[in-house]
Motif scaffolding. Structure first.
Motif, PDB file in Angstrom:
ATOM      1  N   GLN A 138       0.832  -1.200   0.000  1.00 29.93           N
ATOM      2  CA  GLN A 138       0.000   0.000   0.000  1.00 29.93           C
ATOM      3  C   GLN A 138       0.875   1.262   0.000  1.00 29.93           C
ATOM      4  O   GLN A 138       0.577   2.235  -0.697  1.00 29.93           O
ATOM      5  CB  GLN A 138      -0.915  -0.040   1.223  1.00 29.93           C
ATOM      6  N   ARG A 139       1.933   1.243   0.786  1.00 32.85           N
ATOM      7  CA  ARG A 139       2.845   2.388   0.855  1.00 32.85           C
ATOM      8  C   ARG A 139       3.522   2.609  -0.511  1.00 32.85           C
ATOM      9  O   ARG A 139       3.662   3.738  -0.961  1.00 32.85           O
ATOM     10  CB  ARG A 139       3.883   2.154   1.953  1.00 32.85           C
ATOM     11  N   LEU A 141       2.270   1.693  -3.458  1.00 30.60           N
ATOM     12  CA  LEU A 141       1.258   2.162  -4.399  1.00 30.60           C
ATOM     13  C   LEU A 141       0.911   3.627  -4.181  1.00 30.60           C
ATOM     14  O   LEU A 141       0.556   4.335  -5.123  1.00 30.60           O
ATOM     15  CB  LEU A 141      -0.016   1.314  -4.274  1.00 30.60           C
ATOM     16  N   SER A 142       1.006   4.082  -2.959  1.00 30.00           N
ATOM     17  CA  SER A 142       0.624   5.464  -2.663  1.00 30.00           C
ATOM     18  C   SER A 142       1.607   6.474  -3.259  1.00 30.00           C
ATOM     19  O   SER A 142       1.299   7.669  -3.309  1.00 30.00           O
ATOM     20  CB  SER A 142       0.498   5.671  -1.161  1.00 30.00           C
ATOM     21  N   THR A 147      -2.918   7.361  -7.051  1.00 32.36           N
ATOM     22  CA  THR A 147      -3.366   6.446  -5.992  1.00 32.36           C
ATOM     23  C   THR A 147      -3.093   7.033  -4.608  1.00 32.36           C
ATOM     24  O   THR A 147      -2.646   6.332  -3.711  1.00 32.36           O
ATOM     25  CB  THR A 147      -2.679   5.078  -6.135  1.00 32.36           C
ATOM     26  N   GLU A 148      -3.381   8.309  -4.441  1.00 27.11           N
ATOM     27  CA  GLU A 148      -3.097   8.957  -3.161  1.00 27.11           C
ATOM     28  C   GLU A 148      -3.958   8.409  -2.018  1.00 27.11           C
ATOM     29  O   GLU A 148      -3.570   8.477  -0.857  1.00 27.11           O
ATOM     30  CB  GLU A 148      -3.309  10.468  -3.303  1.00 27.11           C
ATOM     31  N   GLU A 149      -5.138   7.896  -2.357  1.00 28.25           N
ATOM     32  CA  GLU A 149      -6.004   7.361  -1.302  1.00 28.25           C
ATOM     33  C   GLU A 149      -5.450   6.081  -0.677  1.00 28.25           C
ATOM     34  O   GLU A 149      -5.935   5.630   0.351  1.00 28.25           O
ATOM     35  CB  GLU A 149      -7.426   7.122  -1.820  1.00 28.25           C
ATOM     36  N   PHE A 150      -4.418   5.489  -1.285  1.00 29.43           N
ATOM     37  CA  PHE A 150      -3.791   4.305  -0.710  1.00 29.43           C
ATOM     38  C   PHE A 150      -2.730   4.640   0.331  1.00 29.43           C
ATOM     39  O   PHE A 150      -2.106   3.737   0.872  1.00 29.43           O
ATOM     40  CB  PHE A 150      -3.155   3.433  -1.801  1.00 29.43           C
ATOM     41  N   GLN A 154      -4.502   7.292   4.983  1.00 36.00           N
ATOM     42  CA  GLN A 154      -5.808   7.469   4.358  1.00 36.00           C
ATOM     43  C   GLN A 154      -6.650   6.196   4.410  1.00 36.00           C
ATOM     44  O   GLN A 154      -7.824   6.245   4.722  1.00 36.00           O
ATOM     45  CB  GLN A 154      -5.637   7.892   2.891  1.00 36.00           C
ATOM     46  N   LEU A 155      -6.041   5.086   4.076  1.00 39.31           N
ATOM     47  CA  LEU A 155      -6.761   3.815   4.020  1.00 39.31           C
ATOM     48  C   LEU A 155      -6.080   2.841   4.984  1.00 39.31           C
ATOM     49  O   LEU A 155      -4.943   2.432   4.774  1.00 39.31           O
ATOM     50  CB  LEU A 155      -6.735   3.261   2.590  1.00 39.31           C
ATOM     51  N   TRP A 157      -6.322  -0.792   6.800  1.00 39.10           N
ATOM     52  CA  TRP A 157      -6.962  -2.107   6.736  1.00 39.10           C
ATOM     53  C   TRP A 157      -7.087  -2.680   8.142  1.00 39.10           C
ATOM     54  O   TRP A 157      -6.145  -2.693   8.905  1.00 39.10           O
ATOM     55  CB  TRP A 157      -6.138  -3.056   5.875  1.00 39.10           C
TER      56      TRP A 157
END
Length: 178
Positions: A138-139, A141-142, A147-150, A154-155, A157
């Protein structure tokens, strides 16, 4: 006529004597035993509610409800890693100072403040994803601009907020929601 009135007086005296004997028995025998038994119950209650395991008590999971819950909670514990103890029946043995008592303990409660969010988080479907390294992916991808919401802030899990309150409770306190 004199015989009948004499008979009634004798029966009345017998009834009064029996009542006096009964009241004396209650005062001298039954009431002290009742007080002694209540003191034994109070000592037992104080012992079984004491924090920690008393010397005369033992904790066990050998009762019907615990056996049945282990059948259901066994797979949950394997899948989530959440430990839900079933040896939560505290038995106090009978002796001359105490009476026998049993108490179901609250063994599933959180033992520390951090467990208030960590334990329920284990029940979420995404809890295992965190263990498999999803936050690192996730880090990565962000970093991409679309894909800032990753981003990890922000997101999240498997996140559980222990301070969240239902909307109905907030509305009942403020009385502004309707």
């Amino acid at each position: 006529m004199k015989t009948e009135s004499g008979q009634a007086i004798i029966e009345s005296v017998w009834i009064l004597l029996l009542l006096a004997l009964l009241l004396t028995l209650i005062k001298d025998v039954i009431q002290p035993q009742n007080i002694q038994q209540q003191q034994r119950i109070d000592r037992s209650r104080a012992e079984i509610w004491r924090f920690g395991l008393p010397a005369q008590a033992s904790d066990t999971g050998d009762y019907a409800f615990a056996r049945q819950t282990q059948k259901v909670l066994g797979p949950v514990a394997q899948l989530t890693g959440l430990k839900l103890a079933s040896d939560n029946l505290r038995l106090l043995t009978k002796n001359e100072e105490q009476v026998a008592m049993a108490r179901i303990l609250d063994a599933w409660q959180a033992g520390e403040p951090g467990a208030l969010s960590a334990r329920p988080a284990l029940l979420t479907p995404a809890a295992r994803l965190n263990e498999l390294g999803l936050p690192q992916i996730q880090r990565l991808l962000s970093w991409l601009h679309f894909t800032e919401e990753f981003a990890p802030g922000q997101l999240r899990w498997g996140y559980v907020n222990p301070d969240a309150t239902p909307l109905e409770l907030e509305c009942a306190q403020k009385r502004e929601c309707r």
